[in-house]
Design a protein around this motif. Structure first.
Motif, PDB file in Angstrom:
ATOM      1  N   HIS A  63       0.526  -1.240   0.035  1.00 14.88           N
ATOM      2  CA  HIS A  63      -0.437   0.073   0.145  1.00 14.88           C
ATOM      3  C   HIS A  63       1.023   1.304  -0.191  1.00 14.88           C
ATOM      4  CE1 HIS A  63      -3.813  -1.959  -0.013  1.00 14.88           C
ATOM      5  NE2 HIS A  63      -3.452  -2.642   0.969  1.00 14.88           N
ATOM      6  N   GLY A  64       1.889   1.402   0.260  1.00 13.98           N
ATOM      7  CA  GLY A  64       3.146   2.425  -0.455  1.00 13.98           C
ATOM      8  C   GLY A  64       3.876   2.531   1.236  1.00 13.98           C
ATOM      9  N   ASP A  65       4.713   3.297   1.018  1.00 14.76           N
ATOM     10  CA  ASP A  65       4.644   3.855   2.456  1.00 14.76           C
ATOM     11  C   ASP A  65       4.449   5.578   2.959  1.00 14.76           C
ATOM     12  OD1 ASP A  65       7.473   2.330   2.752  1.00 14.76           O
ATOM     13  OD2 ASP A  65       8.671   3.628   1.579  1.00 14.76           O
ATOM     14  N   ASN A  66       4.200   5.852   2.029  1.00  8.30           N
ATOM     15  CA  ASN A  66       2.925   6.829   2.255  1.00  8.30           C
ATOM     16  C   ASN A  66       1.542   7.024   1.736  1.00  8.30           C
ATOM     17  OD1 ASN A  66       5.253   8.811   3.130  1.00  8.30           O
ATOM     18  ND2 ASN A  66       5.749   8.843   0.812  1.00  8.30           N
ATOM     19  N   LEU A  67       0.746   5.588   2.019  1.00  8.68           N
ATOM     20  CA  LEU A  67       0.273   5.203   1.925  1.00  8.68           C
ATOM     21  C   LEU A  67      -0.247   5.301   0.397  1.00  8.68           C
ATOM     22  CD1 LEU A  67       0.020   6.597   5.026  1.00  8.68           C
ATOM     23  CD2 LEU A  67      -2.261   5.226   5.204  1.00  8.68           C
ATOM     24  N   GLU A  68       0.373   5.123  -0.124  1.00  8.34           N
ATOM     25  CA  GLU A  68      -0.173   5.989  -1.652  1.00  8.34           C
ATOM     26  C   GLU A  68      -0.779   4.719  -2.954  1.00  8.34           C
ATOM     27  OE1 GLU A  68       3.862   4.335  -1.907  1.00  8.34           O
ATOM     28  OE2 GLU A  68       2.833   5.996  -0.349  1.00  8.34           O
ATOM     29  N   GLY A  69      -1.064   3.735  -2.471  1.00  9.32           N
ATOM     30  CA  GLY A  69      -1.091   2.394  -3.063  1.00  9.32           C
ATOM     31  C   GLY A  69      -0.157   1.934  -4.223  1.00  9.32           C
ATOM     32  N   GLN A  70      -0.479   0.625  -5.263  1.00 10.84           N
ATOM     33  CA  GLN A  70       0.331   0.887  -5.976  1.00 10.84           C
ATOM     34  C   GLN A  70      -0.181   1.804  -7.514  1.00 10.84           C
ATOM     35  OE1 GLN A  70      -1.035  -3.622  -6.514  1.00 10.84           O
ATOM     36  NE2 GLN A  70       1.471  -4.043  -5.536  1.00 10.84           N
ATOM     37  N   THR A  71       0.396   1.893  -8.349  1.00  5.94           N
ATOM     38  CA  THR A  71       0.012   2.412  -9.668  1.00  5.94           C
ATOM     39  C   THR A  71      -1.139   1.826 -10.630  1.00  5.94           C
ATOM     40  OG1 THR A  71       2.669   2.938  -9.712  1.00  5.94           O
ATOM     41  CG2 THR A  71       1.456   2.966 -12.294  1.00  5.94           C
ATOM     42  N   GLY A  80      -6.154 -10.301 -13.269  1.00  7.00           N
ATOM     43  CA  GLY A  80      -7.479 -10.072 -13.302  1.00  7.00           C
ATOM     44  C   GLY A  80      -7.573  -9.559 -11.724  1.00  7.00           C
ATOM     45  N   ARG A  81      -6.968  -9.779 -10.356  1.00  7.19           N
ATOM     46  CA  ARG A  81      -7.177  -8.840  -9.404  1.00  7.19           C
ATOM     47  C   ARG A  81      -6.290  -7.568  -9.621  1.00  7.19           C
ATOM     48  NH1 ARG A  81      -3.922 -13.557  -5.476  1.00  7.19           N
ATOM     49  NH2 ARG A  81      -4.890 -15.489  -6.755  1.00  7.19           N
ATOM     50  N   MET A  82      -6.989  -6.805  -8.343  1.00 11.68           N
ATOM     51  CA  MET A  82      -6.587  -5.558  -8.130  1.00 11.68           C
ATOM     52  C   MET A  82      -5.018  -4.742  -7.777  1.00 11.68           C
ATOM     53  SD  MET A  82      -9.339  -4.566 -10.155  1.00 11.68           S
ATOM     54  CE  MET A  82      -9.100  -2.233  -9.550  1.00 11.68           C
ATOM     55  N   PRO A  83      -4.877  -4.157  -7.864  1.00 13.97           N
ATOM     56  CA  PRO A  83      -3.570  -3.466  -7.499  1.00 13.97           C
ATOM     57  C   PRO A  83      -4.064  -2.658  -5.834  1.00 13.97           C
ATOM     58  CG  PRO A  83      -3.719  -2.574  -9.785  1.00 13.97           C
ATOM     59  CD  PRO A  83      -4.692  -3.040  -9.619  1.00 13.97           C
ATOM     60  N   ALA A  84      -2.931  -2.835  -5.174  1.00 15.39           N
ATOM     61  CA  ALA A  84      -3.311  -2.539  -4.072  1.00 15.39           C
ATOM     62  C   ALA A  84      -4.047  -0.964  -3.609  1.00 15.39           C
ATOM     63  CB  ALA A  84      -1.993  -2.521  -3.115  1.00 15.39           C
ATOM     64  N   PRO A  85      -5.018  -0.956  -2.867  1.00 15.80           N
ATOM     65  CA  PRO A  85      -5.695   0.754  -3.585  1.00 15.80           C
ATOM     66  C   PRO A  85      -4.220   1.355  -2.712  1.00 15.80           C
ATOM     67  CG  PRO A  85      -6.892  -0.477  -2.142  1.00 15.80           C
ATOM     68  CD  PRO A  85      -5.871  -1.332  -2.409  1.00 15.80           C
ATOM     69  N   PRO A  86      -4.881   2.741  -2.430  1.00 13.99           N
ATOM     70  CA  PRO A  86      -4.132   4.056  -1.539  1.00 13.99           C
ATOM     71  C   PRO A  86      -5.059   3.282  -0.408  1.00 13.99           C
ATOM     72  CG  PRO A  86      -5.028   4.497  -3.572  1.00 13.99           C
ATOM     73  CD  PRO A  86      -5.005   3.980  -2.925  1.00 13.99           C
ATOM     74  N   HIS A  87      -4.448   4.400   0.915  1.00 14.94           N
ATOM     75  CA  HIS A  87      -5.298   4.142   2.015  1.00 14.94           C
ATOM     76  C   HIS A  87      -5.395   5.548   2.016  1.00 14.94           C
ATOM     77  CE1 HIS A  87      -5.817   0.420   2.228  1.00 14.94           C
ATOM     78  NE2 HIS A  87      -4.120  -0.159   2.767  1.00 14.94           N
ATOM     79  N   ASP A  88      -3.988   6.345   1.754  1.00 10.58           N
ATOM     80  CA  ASP A  88      -5.064   7.975   2.457  1.00 10.58           C
ATOM     81  C   ASP A  88      -6.251   9.064   1.609  1.00 10.58           C
ATOM     82  OD1 ASP A  88      -4.402   8.210  -0.691  1.00 10.58           O
ATOM     83  OD2 ASP A  88      -2.428   9.346  -0.301  1.00 10.58           O
ATOM     84  N   GLU A  89      -6.180   9.422   1.359  1.00  7.00           N
ATOM     85  CA  GLU A  89      -7.571  10.448   1.012  1.00  7.00           C
ATOM     86  C   GLU A  89      -7.982  10.545  -0.045  1.00  7.00           C
ATOM     87  OE1 GLU A  89      -4.290  14.327   0.431  1.00  7.00           O
ATOM     88  OE2 GLU A  89      -4.975  11.996   2.169  1.00  7.00           O
ATOM     89  N   THR A  90      -6.809  10.350  -1.425  1.00  7.77           N
ATOM     90  CA  THR A  90      -6.830   9.521  -2.531  1.00  7.77           C
ATOM     91  C   THR A  90      -8.048   8.855  -2.884  1.00  7.77           C
ATOM     92  OG1 THR A  90      -5.141   8.866  -3.263  1.00  7.77           O
ATOM     93  CG2 THR A  90      -5.126  11.187  -2.656  1.00  7.77           C
TER      94      THR A  90
END
Length: 162
Positions: A63-71, A80-90
């Motif tokens: 999910h990223g050091d800054n909660l930014e998720g994967q590209t 077929g799977r989804m990348p890890a989403p951001p956990h920040d406000e975006t």
């Protein structure tokens, strides 16, 4: 005497304003611990700090050091799977109630959506329930007030129907 009282009151107000501004700057936009709750219970600054450490050790790799998720987190991968989403406000984490976030973290996405194939592992054998709570509290502490308020309302209205 009245003039002295006005001068003192004005000075006190100015001091309070400066202190509040300095504290807000030091927080870097993050919520103060007293602003963060989990399932309606206040979360302490120590719990948020623990959650930050646990997030770094267990979640940041996806999910990223800054909660930014994967590209391209909204576009399916070749498998077929989804990348890890951001956990920040975006991202969309703040759209979900505390209970749902807890279940997803504890049991994986399949705990909320049976049969859903995801790279999100279940953390029930890695983190205690209290540790999961602190990770989620840390994530929530980084959201702007608007997202925290929205998510608190979603949590308050959650009746357990995922």
């Amino acid at each position: 005497m009245k003039t002295m009282a006005v001068v003192l009151a004005t000075g006190a107000a100015a001091t309070a304003f400066v202190v509040a501004a300095v504290l807000a700057e030091q927080r870097g936009g993050e919520a103060a611990a007293q602003d963060v709750t989990f399932l309606g219970e206040p979360v302490t600054a120590e719990e948020i700090a623990l959650g930050q450490d646990l997030y770094a050790a267990n979640c940041a790799s996806c999910h990223g050091d800054n909660l930014e998720g994967q590209t391209d987190w909204m576009r399916r991968l070749d498998n077929g799977r989804m990348p890890a989403p951001p956990h920040d406000e975006t991202g969309h984490t703040w759209h979900h109630a505390d209970r749902q976030l807890f279940i997803i973290t504890r049991l994986g996405v399949g705990g909320v959506v049976p049969g859903y194939d995801s790279d999100m592992p279940a953390f029930k054998d890695v983190l205690t329930d209290e540790q999961i709570r602190t990770v989620l509290a840390f994530i929530k502490s980084t959201w702007p007030e608007r997202q925290r308020t929205f998510q608190a309302d979603v949590t308050a209205n959650d009746e357990g129907d995922s």
